[in-house]
Design a protein around this motif. Structure first.
Motif, PDB file in Angstrom:
ATOM      1  N   GLY A   1     -25.443 -19.131 -10.382  1.00 14.68           N
ATOM      2  CA  GLY A   1     -23.871 -19.677 -10.197  1.00 14.68           C
ATOM      3  C   GLY A   1     -22.624 -19.125  -9.305  1.00 14.68           C
ATOM      4  N   ALA A   2     -22.433 -17.605  -9.556  1.00 16.93           N
ATOM      5  CA  ALA A   2     -21.175 -17.123  -9.221  1.00 16.93           C
ATOM      6  C   ALA A   2     -22.657 -16.045  -7.807  1.00 16.93           C
ATOM      7  N   TYR A   3     -23.446 -16.141  -8.348  1.00 19.37           N
ATOM      8  CA  TYR A   3     -24.566 -15.437  -6.908  1.00 19.37           C
ATOM      9  C   TYR A   3     -25.650 -16.160  -7.037  1.00 19.37           C
ATOM     10  N   ASP A   4     -26.313 -16.057  -5.271  1.00 19.13           N
ATOM     11  CA  ASP A   4     -27.725 -15.821  -5.233  1.00 19.13           C
ATOM     12  C   ASP A   4     -28.045 -14.472  -5.837  1.00 19.13           C
TER      13      ASP A   4
ATOM     14  N   GLY B   1     -33.682 -23.321  -0.728  1.00 19.04           N
ATOM     15  CA  GLY B   1     -32.788 -24.278  -1.272  1.00 19.04           C
ATOM     16  C   GLY B   1     -31.427 -24.102  -1.878  1.00 19.04           C
ATOM     17  N   TYR B   2     -30.809 -22.671  -2.208  1.00 16.50           N
ATOM     18  CA  TYR B   2     -30.244 -22.736  -3.232  1.00 16.50           C
ATOM     19  C   TYR B   2     -28.362 -22.716  -1.581  1.00 16.50           C
ATOM     20  N   ALA B   3     -27.641 -22.779  -2.549  1.00 20.07           N
ATOM     21  CA  ALA B   3     -26.416 -22.993  -2.291  1.00 20.07           C
ATOM     22  C   ALA B   3     -25.792 -21.928  -1.377  1.00 20.07           C
ATOM     23  N   THR B   4     -25.446 -20.667  -1.529  1.00 22.28           N
ATOM     24  CA  THR B   4     -25.665 -19.609  -0.992  1.00 22.28           C
ATOM     25  C   THR B   4     -27.003 -19.113   0.159  1.00 22.28           C
TER      26      THR B   4
END
Lengths: 237, 178
Positions: A124-127, A190-193
């Motif tokens: 969520g807030a971090y990868d 494949g993550y957002a960040t």
């Protein structure tokens, strides 16, 4: 309870437990397979023998160096306290996120720390990127932020471009990625960040990992023990 | 998306065994979903399950030449590697650092109430006991395939399935299970 009814109820419970896998899973697997060196074939015995001999020689050399230089002591102990049982780290004890290059202290307990696992996770807030070590901690770890995702491999000097807009170069001294590590050397998450993690050096006790990020290179990094591992959290944009 | 017909699969397996990673990816792509479900039940964590499937795929690729039998053995062979990977993941204590629980939503909690007894009983089972139940009742593997996956005889597989099912519902009879 009939067999069908039992099976139906059980299937319903299993469905609740599992849900569906992420759409990126097939691509993750395909990408991993494409980057796995082919270790099958008739030369694997020679490969294992060569590695064993190399480890033996390096071990003997390091042991003799240690005996000649008994004054070399351990470095600075890392920042956050870690529970010996490997329990989750409370956010309050973690270092703040920074957006500049820095170093992470580590206690060198052995001449060369062997990277045994590289894992990613999204929270969520971090990868999160976790690099686990065997045979002690590396000597020093540097994190170098940069704009753009172009990196230079070492020792070849090839230019590689990772996915994302910005990057972080993680330079680990006193470690290798080939003795205990058998996983992928180019992980597309494949993550957002944190979108890509790629090995750009594994040579003469220096391991460099390049990180491709979609957002600003803001992170927090710390060492945990039991087992020894470097944790880098990339702040979500 | 790659699609392979049953007739093409032996040729694809041959290519994969010769070292073609793309062919291997095509072969295991249909198995990723059952593999993920197996891992998610054993680990009770979806993110860890995907990691386990990824690692198992790499190990399967490296061990492909150890696959005994033809392409029909592929599913039980691959699932056995996934199950082993899950066991290894559970043994690694440090993994709990990264693990974030999948918290049930209010909606899913309401749905769970209908099967809450069974759900609770299932969560009390050891992962090793959940394994034969997942394979037989959820992934629809035959007794022979369950046996191959667990590396036991068909009779032992049947016994494990029945014992695990009895732990869920003590009043079940053998006829009701099979």
């Amino acid at each position: 309870v009939s067999n069908d009814q039992f099976k139906r109820e059980l299937g319903q419970v299993f469905d609740e437990m599992t849900g569906s896998h992420s759409a990126a899973l097939p691509d993750r697997v395909r990408s991993s397979l494409a980057n796995v060196p082919d270790q099958r074939g008739p030369f694997w015995i020679a490969g294992i023998a060569a590695v064993a001999i190399a480890v033996l020689v390096v071990g003997i050399l390091m042991e003799s160096i240690n005996r000649q230089q008994p004054s070399i002591g351990p470095g600075v102990v890392p920042s956050p306290t870690a529970s010996p049982s490997g329990s989750p780290t409370p956010n309050s004890s973690l270092p703040p996120f920074v957006c500049a290059s820095s170093g992470v202290g580590a206690t060198p307990a052995a001449p060369v720390a062997f990277v045994s696992a590289v894992r990613t996770g999204t929270h969520g807030a971090y990868d999160r990127l976790t690099v686990e070590f065997k045979n002690g901690q590396p000597t020093t770890i540097e994190l170098r932020t940069q704009s753009g995702t172009g990196f230079t491999t070492s020792p070849k000097g090839d230019q590689v471009t990772l996915a994302g807009r910005n990057g972080i170069l993680v330079v680990i001294h006193g470690a290798d990625l080939h003795t205990s590590y058998t996983g992928s050397t180019d992980i597309k998450t494949g993550y957002a960040t944190l979108v890509e993690v790629r090995q750009v050096e594994d040579f003469e006790g220096v391991v460099q990992l390049a990180l491709g990020l979609t957002g600003a290179p803001c992170y927090r990094a710390f060492m945990l023990t039991n087992p020894d591992r470097l944790v880098i959290d990339i702040q979500a944009g | 998306m790659f699609v392979v017909t049953m007739e093409q699969r032996p040729q694809v397996l041959t290519s994969a065994a010769a070292g073609d990673a793309d062919s291997f990816a095509i072969l295991i792509e249909p198995l990723l979903d059952p593999a993920y479900r197996l891992a998610a039940v054993m680990l009770a964590d979806r993110s860890s399950a995907e990691d386990a499937v990824q690692e198992a795929s790499i190990k399967a690729w490296r061990k492909l030449r150890q696959l005994r039998g033809d392409v029909t053995s592929l599913r039980s062979w691959f699932l056995s590697i996934v199950a082993n990977e899950c066991r290894m993941t559970r043994r690694q204590r440090w993994w709990s650092v990264l693990k974030l629980a999948d918290l049930p939503s209010a909606e899913s909690a309401a749905q769970q109430s209908a099967t809450s007894d069974l759900h609770r009983a299932l969560l009390k089972l050891r992962p090793e006991d959940r394994l034969p139940l997942v394979l037989h009742f959820y992934l629809d593997l035959s007794l022979d395939e369950v046996a191959r996956t667990l590396h036991v005889s068909p009779a032992a597989a049947k016994s494990r399935i029945y014992r695990a099912a009895k732990r869920l519902r003590s009043d079940l009879t053998l006829e009701e299970v099979f």
